[in-house]
Scaffold this motif. Structure first.
Motif, mmCIF file in Angstrom:
data_model
loop_
_atom_site.group_PDB
_atom_site.id
_atom_site.type_symbol
_atom_site.label_atom_id
_atom_site.label_comp_id
_atom_site.label_asym_id
_atom_site.label_seq_id
_atom_site.Cartn_x
_atom_site.Cartn_y
_atom_site.Cartn_z
ATOM 1 N N ARG A 48 0.836 -1.198 0.000
ATOM 2 C CA ARG A 48 0.000 0.000 0.000
ATOM 3 C C ARG A 48 0.871 1.248 0.000
ATOM 4 O O ARG A 48 1.948 1.275 0.603
ATOM 5 C CB ARG A 48 -0.915 0.007 1.231
ATOM 6 C CG ARG A 48 -1.923 -1.142 1.229
ATOM 7 C CD ARG A 48 -2.813 -1.126 2.455
ATOM 8 N NE ARG A 48 -3.754 -2.241 2.435
ATOM 9 C CZ ARG A 48 -4.946 -2.211 1.859
ATOM 10 N NH1 ARG A 48 -5.353 -1.088 1.254
ATOM 11 N NH2 ARG A 48 -5.742 -3.269 1.871
ATOM 12 N N SER A 49 0.380 2.267 -0.650
ATOM 13 C CA SER A 49 1.129 3.521 -0.690
ATOM 14 C C SER A 49 1.127 4.175 0.683
ATOM 15 O O SER A 49 0.111 4.200 1.383
ATOM 16 C CB SER A 49 0.503 4.470 -1.714
ATOM 17 O OG SER A 49 1.235 5.679 -1.768
ATOM 18 N N LEU A 50 2.277 4.707 1.078
ATOM 19 C CA LEU A 50 2.401 5.410 2.353
ATOM 20 C C LEU A 50 2.096 6.895 2.221
ATOM 21 O O LEU A 50 2.004 7.595 3.233
ATOM 22 C CB LEU A 50 3.818 5.231 2.914
ATOM 23 C CG LEU A 50 4.270 3.780 3.148
ATOM 24 C CD1 LEU A 50 5.704 3.756 3.653
ATOM 25 C CD2 LEU A 50 3.340 3.073 4.123
ATOM 26 N N ASP A 52 0.182 10.221 -0.455
ATOM 27 C CA ASP A 52 -0.514 10.625 -1.670
ATOM 28 C C ASP A 52 0.537 10.852 -2.756
ATOM 29 O O ASP A 52 1.661 11.284 -2.470
ATOM 30 C CB ASP A 52 -1.281 11.930 -1.450
ATOM 31 C CG ASP A 52 -2.438 11.791 -0.478
ATOM 32 O OD1 ASP A 52 -2.921 10.654 -0.298
ATOM 33 O OD2 ASP A 52 -2.856 12.816 0.092
ATOM 34 N N ARG A 145 -3.639 7.550 -3.685
ATOM 35 C CA ARG A 145 -3.914 8.064 -2.348
ATOM 36 C C ARG A 145 -3.233 7.165 -1.324
ATOM 37 O O ARG A 145 -3.095 5.957 -1.547
ATOM 38 C CB ARG A 145 -5.420 8.098 -2.086
ATOM 39 C CG ARG A 145 -6.157 9.205 -2.843
ATOM 40 C CD ARG A 145 -5.812 10.559 -2.269
ATOM 41 N NE ARG A 145 -6.572 11.632 -2.908
ATOM 42 C CZ ARG A 145 -6.412 12.907 -2.611
ATOM 43 N NH1 ARG A 145 -5.509 13.282 -1.692
ATOM 44 N NH2 ARG A 145 -7.124 13.836 -3.215
ATOM 45 N N ALA A 146 -2.805 7.737 -0.227
ATOM 46 C CA ALA A 146 -2.211 6.942 0.856
ATOM 47 C C ALA A 146 -3.181 5.835 1.255
ATOM 48 O O ALA A 146 -4.372 6.081 1.434
ATOM 49 C CB ALA A 146 -1.896 7.828 2.047
ATOM 50 N N GLY A 147 -2.659 4.612 1.323
ATOM 51 C CA GLY A 147 -3.495 3.461 1.648
ATOM 52 C C GLY A 147 -3.947 2.664 0.449
ATOM 53 O O GLY A 147 -4.419 1.532 0.603
ATOM 54 N N ASP A 148 -3.823 3.240 -0.753
ATOM 55 C CA ASP A 148 -4.188 2.484 -1.954
ATOM 56 C C ASP A 148 -3.267 1.270 -2.124
ATOM 57 O O ASP A 148 -2.059 1.355 -1.872
ATOM 58 C CB ASP A 148 -4.065 3.357 -3.212
ATOM 59 C CG ASP A 148 -5.199 4.344 -3.365
ATOM 60 O OD1 ASP A 148 -6.166 4.273 -2.572
ATOM 61 O OD2 ASP A 148 -5.125 5.193 -4.284
ATOM 62 N N VAL A 149 -3.831 0.133 -2.577
ATOM 63 C CA VAL A 149 -3.016 -1.033 -2.912
ATOM 64 C C VAL A 149 -2.347 -0.773 -4.261
ATOM 65 O O VAL A 149 -3.023 -0.582 -5.270
ATOM 66 C CB VAL A 149 -3.855 -2.318 -2.973
ATOM 67 C CG1 VAL A 149 -3.013 -3.493 -3.464
ATOM 68 C CG2 VAL A 149 -4.436 -2.635 -1.593
ATOM 69 N N CYS A 168 6.205 5.388 -3.548
ATOM 70 C CA CYS A 168 5.135 5.341 -2.545
ATOM 71 C C CYS A 168 5.668 5.401 -1.119
ATOM 72 O O CYS A 168 4.909 5.216 -0.165
ATOM 73 C CB CYS A 168 4.316 4.066 -2.720
ATOM 74 S SG CYS A 168 3.381 4.019 -4.250
#
Length: 400
Positions: A48-50, A52, A145-149, A168
């Motif tokens: 997951r992205s950390l 944005d 976005r932060a949290g996106d896989v 990310c």
């Protein structure tokens, strides 16, 4: 097929055998690896992205950030990698580079080719069809976005996916440990080096299968020429700690073929006893008492390649959790006659965009494979010209 009680599959069909190999494979543990060393590894968890991406509103072009209608008084330039400072006031402009964070109060970006500075004043000189706007600004979170896989578990990491991971905010990734594969080459006639004397053959299997092991995402372990020595074969099977032990030769029932006897002595259970495929039919897959696998391949090189693709490759993919998509296919350039006894695995080349078998498909031949674009999976009932057939991943090819 569960791991508790293994029922041998005798002369199993090609896809049946591959499914059995996947079902018997035990997943390996995972480890955290720095991005600079993670190429080719298999992602153990969703990534997951950390942050944005981009992390703020940034420019997509060089030019000037402006507020309100022009002309504009030129102020201090915005430096990439630093906060833009205070808000931009109406009538002001600040030089800005690609990727810099835009200042509060900015109403438009004037591209460098659309502006002229005279005596500290910026004048807008665009083509007739260009309007003053923020179209050259990338909004925060436009890509992610932060949290996106970003990458799914089971992805085999290539240079692009590693770059995405870094962008990310990741410095390292959780990946499956690399399974180790030991190789035991049997046969008194096999010599390790040099020009073989009459009656002997050069070991071509070791460089072939160690290379394919790496291409499959595993690590070659010990490589040993055993000869036709039952006690030594038993000792090596017992002493190996590899996730998979691959043997070559000795899978037939001749006087010098000790493989099945050795498996019995070490307490292995046979799960696959030959495959209805040509070449590669005398392939055996067994399970050691601790659940590790022994893949027993024919001694002829093309047959060994087919056996490896039948049982070792799918088992390694399952161990590492590698995501495997639908197999690729090729359109046949010629018709294939039925062959009732077995599925055939045929080296092919592309001729005028269609797959044509090379003709060099005997179990002892590597010539057809070395000149091929891949291997066709030819069904027993034959195939028509123009029909699409499954092809196997060319692990014997170097990428690029």
């Amino acid at each position: 097929m569960g791991r508790g009680a293994v029922t041998p599959l005798v002369r199993g069909h090609w896809h049946e055998v591959r499914a059995v190999a996947r079902g018997l494979a035990k997943p390996v543990a995972s480890e955290l690896v720095d991005l600079t060393h993670a190429a080719g590894r298999v992602l153990a968890d969703d990534l997951r992205s950390l942050v944005d991406l981009p992390s703020a509103d940034v420019t997509a072009m060089d030019g000037w950030a402006v507020a309100g209608p022009g002309p504009w008084t030129l102020r201090e330039r915005i430096v990439n990698g630093r906060p833009p400072g205070g808000p931009l006031l109406p009538g002001d402009a600040r030089g800005i580079g690609t990727g810099a964070v835009v200042p509060e109060g900015m109403t438009a970006l004037v591209r460098r080719e659309h502006g002229t500075v005279r005596e500290g004043v910026l004048h807008w000189t665009p083509p007739d069809d260009v309007r003053l706007s923020r179209r050259d600004v990338r909004p925060r979170g436009e890509e992610l976005r932060a949290g996106d896989v970003v990458l799914s578990a089971g992805t085999r990491l290539d240079p692009v996916s590693l770059a995405v991971s870094a962008s990310c905010g990741h410095d390292a990734v959780e990946v499956a440990r690399v399974p180790v594969v030991d190789l035991l080459v049997t046969g008194d006639e096999v010599v390790p080096r040099g020009v073989p004397a009459p009656g002997t053959i050069r070991d071509s299997i070791s460089p072939l299968l160690t290379g394919m092991t790496r291409a499959a995402g595993a690590a070659p372990g010990e490589v040993t020429l055993v000869g036709d020595d039952l006690p030594e074969l038993v000792r090596l099977l017992r002493s190996s700690t590899a996730a998979v032990v691959v043997t070559t030769g000795g899978t037939a029932v001749g006087e010098a073929d000790h493989l099945r006897e050795a498996l019995g002595i070490v307490g292995a259970t046979v799960a696959v006893d030959t495959i209805a495929v040509r070449p590669g039919g005398p392939t055996v897959l067994a399970v050691l008492p601790d659940g590790r696998l022994v893949a027993c391949l024919p001694g002829n090189p093309l047959a060994a390649v087919v056996g490896f693709l039948a049982v070792v490759h799918p088992a390694l993919a399952e161990m590492t959790g590698r995501r495997v998509g639908a197999p690729p296919s090729e359109v046949l350039g010629v018709a294939l006659e039925p062959f009732a006894r077995a599925t055939r695995i045929l080296p092919f080349t592309r001729v005028a965009g269609a797959a044509v078998p090379t003709g060099w498909d005997a179990s002892s031949m590597l010539r057809g494979l070395s000149a091929s674009d891949g291997l066709l999976v030819a069904p027993r009932e034959g195939s028509r010209e123009g029909e699409a057939l499954e092809v196997l991943e060319p692990l014997w090819r170097m990428p690029g």
